[in-house]
Design a protein around this motif. Structure first.
Motif, mmCIF file in Angstrom:
data_model
loop_
_atom_site.group_PDB
_atom_site.id
_atom_site.type_symbol
_atom_site.label_atom_id
_atom_site.label_comp_id
_atom_site.label_asym_id
_atom_site.label_seq_id
_atom_site.Cartn_x
_atom_site.Cartn_y
_atom_site.Cartn_z
ATOM 1 N N ASN A 1 38.074 15.246 29.646
ATOM 2 C CA ASN A 1 37.633 15.034 28.265
ATOM 3 C C ASN A 1 36.402 14.136 28.179
ATOM 4 O OD1 ASN A 1 39.694 16.679 27.352
ATOM 5 N ND2 ASN A 1 41.034 14.991 26.748
ATOM 6 N N THR A 2 36.145 13.360 29.219
ATOM 7 C CA THR A 2 34.951 12.512 29.204
ATOM 8 C C THR A 2 33.681 13.347 29.410
ATOM 9 O OG1 THR A 2 34.958 12.046 31.581
ATOM 10 C CG2 THR A 2 36.290 10.610 30.174
ATOM 11 N N LYS A 3 33.869 14.545 29.963
ATOM 12 C CA LYS A 3 32.727 15.434 30.201
ATOM 13 C C LYS A 3 32.770 16.690 29.336
ATOM 14 C CE LYS A 3 32.168 13.960 35.016
ATOM 15 N NZ LYS A 3 32.108 14.387 36.434
ATOM 16 N N ASN A 4 33.765 16.764 28.462
ATOM 17 C CA ASN A 4 33.921 17.963 27.625
ATOM 18 C C ASN A 4 33.929 19.232 28.473
ATOM 19 O OD1 ASN A 4 33.893 16.287 25.421
ATOM 20 N ND2 ASN A 4 32.352 17.440 24.291
ATOM 21 N N THR A 5 34.645 19.192 29.569
ATOM 22 C CA THR A 5 34.610 20.294 30.527
ATOM 23 C C THR A 5 36.016 20.676 30.971
ATOM 24 O OG1 THR A 5 32.424 19.619 31.318
ATOM 25 C CG2 THR A 5 33.706 21.077 32.749
ATOM 26 N N VAL A 6 36.217 21.975 31.100
ATOM 27 C CA VAL A 6 37.456 22.503 31.664
ATOM 28 C C VAL A 6 37.107 23.227 32.960
ATOM 29 C CG1 VAL A 6 37.330 24.653 30.343
ATOM 30 C CG2 VAL A 6 39.537 23.852 31.199
ATOM 31 N N TYR A 7 38.015 23.145 33.925
ATOM 32 C CA TYR A 7 37.781 23.710 35.241
ATOM 33 C C TYR A 7 38.856 24.734 35.593
ATOM 34 C CZ TYR A 7 34.991 19.438 35.540
ATOM 35 O OH TYR A 7 34.095 18.437 35.296
ATOM 36 N N LEU A 8 38.474 25.679 36.404
ATOM 37 C CA LEU A 8 39.429 26.616 36.987
ATOM 38 C C LEU A 8 39.207 26.619 38.493
ATOM 39 C CD1 LEU A 8 41.660 28.734 36.370
ATOM 40 C CD2 LEU A 8 39.857 30.471 36.538
ATOM 41 N N GLN A 9 40.162 26.038 39.195
ATOM 42 C CA GLN A 9 40.114 26.013 40.656
ATOM 43 C C GLN A 9 40.838 27.250 41.165
ATOM 44 O OE1 GLN A 9 38.780 23.795 43.040
ATOM 45 N NE2 GLN A 9 39.473 25.308 44.541
ATOM 46 N N MET A 10 40.138 28.057 41.942
ATOM 47 C CA MET A 10 40.707 29.295 42.468
ATOM 48 C C MET A 10 40.699 29.248 43.992
ATOM 49 S SD MET A 10 38.917 32.025 39.885
ATOM 50 C CE MET A 10 37.258 31.685 40.489
ATOM 51 N N ASN A 11 41.869 29.360 44.570
ATOM 52 C CA ASN A 11 42.016 29.329 46.020
ATOM 53 C C ASN A 11 42.502 30.683 46.541
ATOM 54 O OD1 ASN A 11 41.379 26.526 46.048
ATOM 55 N ND2 ASN A 11 43.522 26.022 45.599
ATOM 56 N N SER A 12 42.317 30.884 47.822
ATOM 57 C CA SER A 12 42.792 32.114 48.488
ATOM 58 C C SER A 12 42.399 33.357 47.686
ATOM 59 C CB SER A 12 44.309 32.055 48.655
ATOM 60 O OG SER A 12 44.694 30.913 49.402
ATOM 61 N N LEU A 13 41.138 33.438 47.362
ATOM 62 C CA LEU A 13 40.667 34.531 46.517
ATOM 63 C C LEU A 13 40.830 35.879 47.192
ATOM 64 C CD1 LEU A 13 37.613 32.749 44.950
ATOM 65 C CD2 LEU A 13 39.488 33.795 43.672
ATOM 66 N N ARG A 14 41.101 36.879 46.362
ATOM 67 C CA ARG A 14 41.327 38.247 46.827
ATOM 68 C C ARG A 14 40.358 39.188 46.115
ATOM 69 N NH1 ARG A 14 47.817 37.855 45.460
ATOM 70 N NH2 ARG A 14 48.327 36.210 46.973
ATOM 71 N N PRO A 15 40.113 40.340 46.679
ATOM 72 C CA PRO A 15 39.219 41.304 46.004
ATOM 73 C C PRO A 15 39.668 41.631 44.580
ATOM 74 C CG PRO A 15 39.548 41.953 48.278
ATOM 75 C CD PRO A 15 40.470 40.784 48.037
ATOM 76 N N GLU A 16 40.968 41.636 44.336
ATOM 77 C CA GLU A 16 41.460 41.946 42.991
ATOM 78 C C GLU A 16 41.189 40.833 41.981
ATOM 79 O OE1 GLU A 16 43.231 42.017 45.849
ATOM 80 O OE2 GLU A 16 45.295 41.259 45.545
ATOM 81 N N ASP A 17 40.688 39.689 42.450
ATOM 82 C CA ASP A 17 40.269 38.618 41.541
ATOM 83 C C ASP A 17 38.852 38.844 41.020
ATOM 84 O OD1 ASP A 17 41.931 36.355 43.756
ATOM 85 O OD2 ASP A 17 42.678 37.077 41.815
ATOM 86 N N THR A 18 38.192 39.851 41.540
ATOM 87 C CA THR A 18 36.846 40.153 41.094
ATOM 88 C C THR A 18 36.832 40.519 39.620
ATOM 89 O OG1 THR A 18 36.119 40.896 43.279
ATOM 90 C CG2 THR A 18 34.914 41.754 41.376
#
Length: 122
Positions: free
Chosen positions: A72-89
Motif C-alpha cells: 500500500n505504500t507503493k500503490n502496487t499489487v504483485y503476482l508472483q508466478m512460479n513453475s510456469l507452464r505453457p498453459e499459463d501463457t
C-alpha cells in the motif's frame, strides 16, 4: 483509477515471473485488487484477488504456484508466478474494485489495466 501492469515477458517452462500493477488512486488501501488472464481464443479467467485487508483468494488449480500480494505504500499489487507452464501463457490483466465489491468474476471490477503478455515456452 488508472492501472498500469508490467513485468510480463517470454520465459521457459519452470521459470518464475513477477507481475506488478501500479494504481493511481488515493484510496488504494481500501481497494480490492485482482488479476485475470486471457489466453487466445479463451474467455477471461480469474487468477487471484487480494482484498483491501490483504485476504487472498487463488483458485486451487494454481494456488501452489501463484501468490498475490500488495504494497500500500507503493500503490502496487504483485503476482508472483512460479513453475510456469505453457498453459499459463496469456495476457494478464490487473483489476480494481471498491471495498464493498468482491469476487472472482470480472463484472465485480470497475477498473482494468492494459494487460501484460506472459509467454511460457516449452
Amino acid at each position: 483509477v488508472q492501472l498500469q501492469a508490467s513485468g510480463g515477458g517470454l520465459v521457459q517452462t519452470g521459470d518464475s515471473l513477477t507481475l506488478s500493477c501500479a494504481a493511481s488512486t488515493s484510496t488504494f488501501s481500501t481497494t480490492n485488487m485482482a488479476w485475470f488472464r486471457q489466453a487466445p481464443g479463451k474467455e477471461r479467467e480469474f487468477v487471484a484477488l487480494i482484498t483491501w485487508a490483504s485476504r487472498t483468494i487463488i483458485p486451487d488449480a494454481i494456488k501452489d504456484r501463484f501468490t498475490i500480494s500488495r504494497d500500500n505504500t507503493k500503490n502496487t499489487v504483485y503476482l508472483q508466478m512460479n513453475s510456469l507452464r505453457p498453459e499459463d501463457t496469456a495476457v494478464y490483466y490487473c483489476a480494481a474494485a471498491p471495498q464493498n465489491k468482491l469476487g472472482s468474476t470480472s463484472s465485480k471490477y470497475d477498473f482494468w489495466g492494459q494487460g501484460t503478455q506472459v509467454t511460457v515456452s516449452s
